[in-house]
Design a protein around this motif. Structure first.
Motif, short mmCIF file in Angstrom:
data_model
loop_
_atom_site.label_atom_id
_atom_site.label_comp_id
_atom_site.label_asym_id
_atom_site.label_seq_id
_atom_site.Cartn_x
_atom_site.Cartn_y
_atom_site.Cartn_z
N ALA A 143 0.83 -1.20 0.00
CA ALA A 143 0.00 0.00 0.00
C ALA A 143 0.87 1.25 0.00
O ALA A 143 1.86 1.34 0.73
CB ALA A 143 -0.92 0.00 1.22
N GLY A 144 0.50 2.22 -0.84
CA GLY A 144 1.25 3.46 -0.97
C GLY A 144 2.30 3.43 -2.05
O GLY A 144 2.85 4.47 -2.43
N GLY A 145 2.60 2.24 -2.57
CA GLY A 145 3.58 2.13 -3.65
C GLY A 145 2.93 2.36 -5.01
O GLY A 145 1.73 2.10 -5.19
N TRP A 146 3.73 2.84 -5.96
CA TRP A 146 3.22 3.12 -7.31
C TRP A 146 3.64 2.00 -8.25
O TRP A 146 4.72 1.43 -8.12
CB TRP A 146 3.75 4.45 -7.80
CG TRP A 146 3.19 5.61 -7.03
CD1 TRP A 146 3.65 6.10 -5.84
CD2 TRP A 146 2.05 6.40 -7.38
NE1 TRP A 146 2.87 7.15 -5.42
CE2 TRP A 146 1.88 7.36 -6.35
CE3 TRP A 146 1.16 6.40 -8.45
CZ2 TRP A 146 0.86 8.30 -6.37
CZ3 TRP A 146 0.14 7.34 -8.48
CH2 TRP A 146 -0.01 8.28 -7.45
N GLU A 147 2.76 1.73 -9.24
CA GLU A 147 3.02 0.65 -10.18
C GLU A 147 2.33 0.92 -11.50
O GLU A 147 1.50 1.84 -11.63
CB GLU A 147 2.53 -0.68 -9.61
CG GLU A 147 1.02 -0.77 -9.49
CD GLU A 147 0.53 -2.14 -9.04
OE1 GLU A 147 1.38 -3.03 -8.82
OE2 GLU A 147 -0.70 -2.31 -8.90
N PHE A 148 2.67 0.08 -12.49
CA PHE A 148 1.91 0.05 -13.73
C PHE A 148 0.66 -0.77 -13.46
O PHE A 148 0.77 -1.92 -13.01
CB PHE A 148 2.72 -0.58 -14.85
CG PHE A 148 4.02 0.12 -15.14
CD1 PHE A 148 4.04 1.40 -15.65
CD2 PHE A 148 5.24 -0.51 -14.88
CE1 PHE A 148 5.24 2.05 -15.91
CE2 PHE A 148 6.44 0.13 -15.13
CZ PHE A 148 6.44 1.42 -15.65
N PRO A 149 -0.53 -0.25 -13.71
CA PRO A 149 -1.73 -1.04 -13.46
C PRO A 149 -1.78 -2.25 -14.38
O PRO A 149 -1.21 -2.25 -15.47
CB PRO A 149 -2.87 -0.06 -13.77
CG PRO A 149 -2.27 0.93 -14.72
CD PRO A 149 -0.83 1.07 -14.31
N GLY A 150 -2.46 -3.28 -13.96
CA GLY A 150 -2.57 -4.51 -14.75
C GLY A 150 -2.99 -5.67 -13.89
O GLY A 150 -3.65 -5.48 -12.86
N GLY A 151 -2.63 -6.87 -14.29
CA GLY A 151 -3.03 -8.04 -13.51
C GLY A 151 -2.56 -9.34 -14.13
O GLY A 151 -1.84 -9.36 -15.14
N GLY A 196 10.33 10.64 -9.04
CA GLY A 196 9.84 11.16 -7.77
C GLY A 196 8.78 10.28 -7.14
O GLY A 196 8.40 10.50 -5.98
N ALA A 197 8.28 9.29 -7.88
CA ALA A 197 7.27 8.39 -7.33
C ALA A 197 7.94 7.20 -6.64
O ALA A 197 9.02 6.76 -7.04
CB ALA A 197 6.36 7.88 -8.45
N GLN A 198 7.29 6.69 -5.61
CA GLN A 198 7.83 5.54 -4.87
C GLN A 198 7.33 4.27 -5.55
O GLN A 198 6.34 3.66 -5.16
CB GLN A 198 7.36 5.60 -3.40
CG GLN A 198 7.99 4.53 -2.53
CD GLN A 198 7.55 4.64 -1.09
OE1 GLN A 198 6.96 5.63 -0.68
NE2 GLN A 198 7.82 3.59 -0.30
N TRP A 199 8.06 3.84 -6.58
CA TRP A 199 7.66 2.69 -7.38
C TRP A 199 7.91 1.40 -6.60
O TRP A 199 8.89 1.28 -5.84
CB TRP A 199 8.45 2.65 -8.68
CG TRP A 199 8.07 3.75 -9.64
CD1 TRP A 199 8.63 4.98 -9.71
CD2 TRP A 199 7.06 3.70 -10.64
NE1 TRP A 199 8.03 5.73 -10.70
CE2 TRP A 199 7.06 4.97 -11.29
CE3 TRP A 199 6.15 2.72 -11.06
CZ2 TRP A 199 6.18 5.27 -12.33
CZ3 TRP A 199 5.28 3.03 -12.10
CH2 TRP A 199 5.30 4.27 -12.73
N LEU A 200 7.04 0.44 -6.83
CA LEU A 200 7.27 -0.89 -6.29
C LEU A 200 8.46 -1.52 -7.00
O LEU A 200 8.72 -1.27 -8.18
CB LEU A 200 6.02 -1.75 -6.45
CG LEU A 200 4.78 -1.26 -5.69
CD1 LEU A 200 3.58 -2.15 -6.01
CD2 LEU A 200 5.04 -1.23 -4.19
N ALA A 201 9.19 -2.38 -6.29
CA ALA A 201 10.45 -2.92 -6.79
C ALA A 201 10.33 -3.60 -8.15
O ALA A 201 11.21 -3.42 -9.01
CB ALA A 201 11.04 -3.89 -5.76
N PRO A 202 9.29 -4.41 -8.44
CA PRO A 202 9.24 -5.08 -9.74
C PRO A 202 9.13 -4.12 -10.92
O PRO A 202 9.50 -4.48 -12.05
CB PRO A 202 7.98 -5.96 -9.63
CG PRO A 202 7.79 -6.16 -8.17
CD PRO A 202 8.21 -4.87 -7.54
N ASP A 203 8.61 -2.90 -10.69
CA ASP A 203 8.41 -1.95 -11.78
C ASP A 203 9.67 -1.15 -12.10
O ASP A 203 9.80 -0.60 -13.20
CB ASP A 203 7.27 -1.00 -11.44
CG ASP A 203 5.94 -1.70 -11.26
OD1 ASP A 203 5.12 -1.65 -12.17
OD2 ASP A 203 5.74 -2.33 -10.19
#
Length: 372
Positions: free
Chosen positions: A27-35, A109-116
Motif C-alpha cells: 500500500a502506498g507504492g506506485w506501479e503500472f496497473p494490470g493483472g 519522484g514516485a515511490q515505485w514498487l520494486a518489480p516496476d
C-alpha cells in the motif's frame, strides 16, 4: 510461473501510474496497473481486460518494454506499452486509490514498487520522445505533457532572456521557459488553442486585428530590452524593438478571435515595427497569394489600424525587402550548416517564397491604387 502484465499507458509524453491501496505490504507504492494472465489467455488481451476492470477505460497495446522482472516466488512481471483509446482512468476495484499522469522528469519522484523499477529507464526515453506537434519548420517540436521541447542553439540564451522579460512585463500569450531537459532541449510551457492552416484558409478579420494588436503590445514591451545576442536572425542597425520575426498565423493559436499563444521564437531579434508588420502582412493578410487587390488593400488597412501608428502603404512598401531578408537568412543558414534552415531548403524554400514575391511585385501597383 504466473505471468502478470502491467500497462505503461502513454499519452503526450506522460505515463499513467497507479498507487496501491492494498494489500498492506505494498500500500502506498506506485506501479503500472494490470493483472494476472489467465490460463490460455493472450498477455495483450489480459492487460486490456485488466485495465477495463480496474480503471474503467479502454486501451490498445502498441508495444512492449524489454525484459521481465520477478515479483515474488512463482510470479513475474512484463510491461506492455499502450495508448488510451476511450474513457478516463479511474480506480474501480479497490486495488488502487489514486492514478496520476507522470512526465519523464516526474517518474523518479514516485515511490515505485520494486518489480516496476527495471522498466523505468526505457520508459523515460519513450516519454522524452513525446508527441510531435505540427509546424516546427526550423526544429522538430515535441509535446511532453504540459510542456513543449525544442532544440537549442547559440541564440537560445538571448531568446530565453527575451521571454523572461516579456513574462515580467505581463505580455500575454507567451510561453514560459522551464529549463533544459535530459536531451539538451529547451522546455517551454505548452500553449493550447485553435490553429489556422494558412495554406488553405484565410485568418479572419477579427483574428488578424488581434494579431496586430498583440504585435503592438510586444513591441511596446521590448523598446527598452537589450541583449548582445547572438541572434539567429540578423539584428537591424536601425532597430527600434525586438521583433518575433516570424509572427504569422501559422505560429499562433487562438481562443475564439483572441491570440492565445505565440510560438517559435527562435528568429526573434532587434528589428523595426514596420518590418514585423510587413512579415505579418505577407503571411497573414496574406500577400503571398492573390486575394484580389481590393481585399488585400482592405486587410492591410485593417492591420494598420489595429496596430496603430503605421500606415498601410508604409507596410506594403516594406514587404518586398522583408521577404528578401528571409530568403537571405535561409541561404546563409544553409551555407553555415544550420539544420533548421536545411529543413526549409528541403521543402522548397526560399525558391517558393521568391516565386510568390515575383507575383506580389506585379500586383503591388493595383493594391496601391485600392488603398485609401
Amino acid at each position: 510461473m504466473v505471468l502478470v502484465m502491467g500497462a505503461a499507458i502513454v499519452h503526450e509524453g506522460r505515463v499513467l501510474a497507479a498507487r496501491r491501496a492494498s494489500p498492506a505490504s505494498v500500500a502506498g507504492g506506485w506501479e503500472f496497473p494490470g493483472g494476472k494472465v489467465e490460463p490460455g489467455e493472450h498477455p495483450d488481451r489480459a492487460v486490456v481486460r485488466e485495465i477495463a476492470e480496474e480503471l474503467g477505460c479502454r486501451i490498445e497495446v502498441t508495444g512492449h518494454l524489454a525484459g521481465e522482472a520477478p515479483i515474488r516466488e512463482g510470479y513475474s512481471l512484463r510491461v506492455a506499452l499502450a495508448s488510451l483509446v476511450d474513457g478516463e482512468p479511474v480506480p474501480c476495484e479497490g486495488e488502487h486509490d489514486v492514478v496520476r499522469w507522470l512526465g519523464p522528469e516526474e517518474i523518479d519522484g514516485a515511490q515505485w514498487l520494486a518489480p516496476d523499477l527495471p522498466f523505468l529507464g526505457e520508459l523515460r526515453e519513450i516519454l522524452l520522445d513525446g508527441s510531435r506537434l505540427d509546424g516546427g519548420n526550423l526544429a522538430e517540436v515535441a509535446r511532453v505533457g504540459h510542456t513543449v521541447r525544442r532544440a537549442t542553439g547559440p541564440w537560445t540564451p538571448a531568446v530565453h532572456a527575451l521571454l523572461g522579460h516579456l513574462a515580467a512585463r505581463g505580455v500575454p500569450a507567451v510561453p514560459r521557459v522551464l529549463g533544459v531537459d535530459a536531451r539538451g532541449r529547451e522546455v517551454l510551457t505548452y500553449l493550447p488553442g485553435e490553429l489556422v492552416d494558412v495554406d488553405v484558409e484565410t485568418v479572419s478579420d477579427a483574428r488578424l486585428a488581434s494579431l496586430a494588436s498583440w504585435a503592438r503590445t510586444l513591441h511596446d514591451a521590448t523598446e527598452a530590452f537589450e541583449h548582445p545576442g547572438p541572434w539567429r536572425f540578423p539584428a537591424l542597425l536601425d532597430a527600434e524593438v525586438v521583433a518575433h520575426n516570424d509572427l504569422a498565423a501559422y505560429n499562433v493559436c487562438f481562443a475564439g478571435d483572441r491570440v492565445a499563444g505565440v510560438f517559435d521564437w527562435d528568429l526573434a531579434a532587434p528589428s523595426t515595427r514596420v518590418m514585423e508588420l510587413a512579415h505579418l502582412a505577407w503571411t497573414s493578410v496574406p500577400l503571398f497569394r492573390d486575394i484580389g487587390a481590393g481585399e488585400a488593400a482592405r486587410r492591410l488597412e485593417l492591420l494598420a489600424r489595429a496596430y496603430g501608428g503605421l500606415d498601410a502603404r508604409e507596410i506594403l512598401d516594406a514587404v518586398p525587402d522583408r521577404v528578401r531578408a528571409s530568403s537571405d537568412v535561409i541561404r546563409a543558414g544553409v551555407a553555415q550548416g544550420d539544420p533548421g534552415m536545411r529543413a526549409l531548403l528541403g521543402v522548397g524554400e526560399p525558391a517558393r517564397t521568391e516565386a510568390r514575391l515575383a507575383g506580389l511585385l506585379e500586383r503591388i501597383p493595383q493594391i496601391e491604387k485600392e488603398l485609401s
